[in-house]
Design an enzyme around this catalytic site. Structure first.
Site, PDB file in Angstrom:
ATOM      1  N   ASN A 151     -11.162  17.012   0.406  1.00  0.00           N
ATOM      2  CA  ASN A 151     -12.053  15.903   0.048  1.00  0.00           C
ATOM      3  C   ASN A 151     -13.494  16.344   0.228  1.00  0.00           C
ATOM      4  O   ASN A 151     -13.795  17.136   1.126  1.00  0.00           O
ATOM      5  CB  ASN A 151     -11.777  14.705   0.964  1.00  0.00           C
ATOM      6  CG  ASN A 151     -12.575  13.466   0.564  1.00  0.00           C
ATOM      7  OD1 ASN A 151     -12.913  13.271  -0.605  1.00  0.00           O
ATOM      8  ND2 ASN A 151     -12.887  12.636   1.541  1.00  0.00           N
ATOM      9  N   THR A 152     -14.359  15.836  -0.630  1.00  0.00           N
ATOM     10  CA  THR A 152     -15.779  16.085  -0.442  1.00  0.00           C
ATOM     11  C   THR A 152     -16.448  14.788   0.018  1.00  0.00           C
ATOM     12  O   THR A 152     -16.169  13.713  -0.512  1.00  0.00           O
ATOM     13  CB  THR A 152     -16.436  16.660  -1.714  1.00  0.00           C
ATOM     14  OG1 THR A 152     -17.840  16.706  -1.511  1.00  0.00           O
ATOM     15  CG2 THR A 152     -16.112  15.872  -2.959  1.00  0.00           C
ATOM     16  N   HIS A 153     -17.290  14.921   1.034  1.00  0.00           N
ATOM     17  CA  HIS A 153     -17.909  13.753   1.685  1.00  0.00           C
ATOM     18  C   HIS A 153     -19.432  13.941   1.710  1.00  0.00           C
ATOM     19  O   HIS A 153     -19.906  15.026   2.060  1.00  0.00           O
ATOM     20  CB  HIS A 153     -17.350  13.641   3.117  1.00  0.00           C
ATOM     21  CG  HIS A 153     -17.949  12.520   3.884  1.00  0.00           C
ATOM     22  ND1 HIS A 153     -17.833  11.206   3.493  1.00  0.00           N
ATOM     23  CD2 HIS A 153     -18.693  12.513   5.017  1.00  0.00           C
ATOM     24  CE1 HIS A 153     -18.468  10.442   4.353  1.00  0.00           C
ATOM     25  NE2 HIS A 153     -18.998  11.209   5.278  1.00  0.00           N
ATOM     26  N   ARG A 194       0.834  -1.202   0.000  1.00  0.00           N
ATOM     27  CA  ARG A 194       0.000   0.000   0.000  1.00  0.00           C
ATOM     28  C   ARG A 194       0.874   1.260   0.000  1.00  0.00           C
ATOM     29  O   ARG A 194       0.550   2.269  -0.625  1.00  0.00           O
ATOM     30  CB  ARG A 194      -0.888  -0.043   1.251  1.00  0.00           C
ATOM     31  CG  ARG A 194      -1.826   1.106   1.415  1.00  0.00           C
ATOM     32  CD  ARG A 194      -3.070   0.949   0.579  1.00  0.00           C
ATOM     33  NE  ARG A 194      -3.907   2.125   0.767  1.00  0.00           N
ATOM     34  CZ  ARG A 194      -5.203   2.138   0.593  1.00  0.00           C
ATOM     35  NH1 ARG A 194      -5.846   1.060   0.204  1.00  0.00           N
ATOM     36  NH2 ARG A 194      -5.897   3.251   0.771  1.00  0.00           N
ATOM     37  N   ASP A 222      -6.936  15.158   6.857  1.00  0.00           N
ATOM     38  CA  ASP A 222      -5.899  14.906   7.860  1.00  0.00           C
ATOM     39  C   ASP A 222      -5.701  13.397   7.950  1.00  0.00           C
ATOM     40  O   ASP A 222      -6.119  12.668   7.043  1.00  0.00           O
ATOM     41  CB  ASP A 222      -6.264  15.554   9.209  1.00  0.00           C
ATOM     42  CG  ASP A 222      -7.488  14.924   9.847  1.00  0.00           C
ATOM     43  OD1 ASP A 222      -8.031  13.925   9.292  1.00  0.00           O
ATOM     44  OD2 ASP A 222      -7.910  15.399  10.912  1.00  0.00           O
ATOM     45  N   GLY A 236      -7.150  11.149   9.657  1.00  0.00           N
ATOM     46  CA  GLY A 236      -8.302  10.318  10.010  1.00  0.00           C
ATOM     47  C   GLY A 236      -9.227  10.064   8.825  1.00  0.00           C
ATOM     48  O   GLY A 236      -8.946  10.451   7.690  1.00  0.00           O
ATOM     49  N   ASP A 260     -12.360  11.158   7.226  1.00  0.00           N
ATOM     50  CA  ASP A 260     -13.335  12.261   7.128  1.00  0.00           C
ATOM     51  C   ASP A 260     -13.363  13.118   8.394  1.00  0.00           C
ATOM     52  O   ASP A 260     -14.424  13.594   8.808  1.00  0.00           O
ATOM     53  CB  ASP A 260     -14.736  11.708   6.797  1.00  0.00           C
ATOM     54  CG  ASP A 260     -14.748  10.941   5.487  1.00  0.00           C
ATOM     55  OD1 ASP A 260     -14.007  11.323   4.567  1.00  0.00           O
ATOM     56  OD2 ASP A 260     -15.493   9.956   5.381  1.00  0.00           O
TER      57      ASP A 260
HETATM   58  C1  GAR Z   1     -19.719  11.918  -4.054  1.00  0.00           C
HETATM   59  O1  GAR Z   1     -20.973  11.995  -3.429  1.00  0.00           O
HETATM   60  C2  GAR Z   1     -18.606  11.919  -3.016  1.00  0.00           C
HETATM   61  O2  GAR Z   1     -18.874  12.716  -1.918  1.00  0.00           O
HETATM   62  C3  GAR Z   1     -18.586  10.471  -2.622  1.00  0.00           C
HETATM   63  O3  GAR Z   1     -18.712   9.783  -3.837  1.00  0.00           O
HETATM   64  C4  GAR Z   1     -19.507  10.563  -4.730  1.00  0.00           C
HETATM   65  C5  GAR Z   1     -18.771  10.683  -6.039  1.00  0.00           C
HETATM   66  O4  GAR Z   1     -19.566  11.181  -7.052  1.00  0.00           O
HETATM   67  N1  GAR Z   1     -17.376  10.173  -1.924  1.00  0.00           N
HETATM   68  C6  GAR Z   1     -17.320   9.365  -0.867  1.00  0.00           C
HETATM   69  O5  GAR Z   1     -18.270   8.781  -0.419  1.00  0.00           O
HETATM   70  C7  GAR Z   1     -15.929   9.225  -0.272  1.00  0.00           C
HETATM   71  N2  GAR Z   1     -15.998   8.640   1.029  1.00  0.00           N
HETATM   72  P1  GAR Z   1     -18.940  11.578  -8.478  1.00  0.00           P
HETATM   73  O6  GAR Z   1     -17.992  10.468  -8.885  1.00  0.00           O
HETATM   74  O7  GAR Z   1     -20.135  11.649  -9.396  1.00  0.00           O
HETATM   75  O8  GAR Z   1     -18.246  12.910  -8.314  1.00  0.00           O
END
Ligand code: GAR
Length: 206
Positions: free
Chosen positions: A112-114, A70, A146, A148, A150
């Site tokens: 990151n977007t969550h 990894r 960071d 962790g 999310d």
């Molecule tokens: C998004 O909703 C993003 O937040 C999520 O995957 C989707 C991607 O959509 N990410 C996670 O859950 C990460 N833990 P996309 O490929 O259409 O942008």
């Protein structure tokens, strides 16, 4: 005085790439202040990579299974990101965690977007867990990554209602509409205004 050079974004994806597309569309306007210089992925054959290719943006793929460890995968990913001299790395639907070494290499400029309102429902199943819990509102969170899962300092959040007849697909789609707008607005501000982090508080400005 000439306008400052647009901030260089490297975007990481694992799936459909609708968040990436929202950034690509925003970057078409020079006033946005950023451009996507490369798109990286952890798997082949995904729509996110096709979107980058259609936009003429260089791509790279590193699959964990192609590396002995990894750590080697993580270093290969970091090296490919670094080749494109990013000002900001945006994990947009990238379903892998990167290491502390990766984050340090890019000076904490990795976001990151969550699809949940942090600190609720971290991990891979934010919309499903929100539904199972029975919350009436959920949403999305943009944060600086960071060590962790999310847990990083929060840049922005948007609230999304949960409807009585939602299933995980309908709820996640509603979240993603809000998420794309949140991502575009706030990545643009990070690019144009810079940001600082003090005691977990993220503030725009240099
Ligand atoms: C998004 O909703 C993003 O937040 C999520 O995957 C989707 C991607 O959509 N990410 C996670 O859950 C990460 N833990 P996309 O490929 O259409 O942008």
């Amino acid at each position: 005085m000439s306008a400052p050079a647009p901030a260089r974004l490297v975007v990481l994806v694992s799936g459909s790439g609708t968040n990436l597309q929202a950034l690509l569309d925003a970057c078409a306007d020079p006033a946005y202040g950023a451009r996507v210089v490369a798109v990286g992925a952890d798997r082949e054959g995904i729509e996110g990579l096709a979107r980058a290719e259609r936009a003429g943006i260089p791509t790279f793929v590193h699959r964990v299974k192609d590396h002995d460890t990894r750590e080697e995968w993580d270093r290969a990913l970091a090296a490919s990101c670094a080749e494109h001299l990013p000002d900001l790395i945006v994990s947009a639907g990238f379903m892998k965690l990167v290491s502390e070494e990766f984050l340090t290499r890019f000076g904490g400029r990795v976001v990151n977007t969550h699809p949940a309102l942090s600190p609720s429902f971290p991990g891979m199943h934010g919309p499903q867990e929100a539904l199972d819990y029975g919350v009436k509102v959920t949403g999305c969170t943009l944060f600086v990554i960071d060590g962790g899962v999310d847990t990083g300092p929060i840049v922005a959040q948007t609230v999304v209602p949960v409807e009585d007849d939602d299933d995980v697909e309908s709820l996640h789609e509603r979240i993603k509409v809000a998420e794309r707008a949140m991502l575009v607005e706030n990545v643009g501000r990070m690019a144009r205004e810079g940001f600082t982090i003090t005691d977990r508080k993220v503030r725009f400005g240099r």
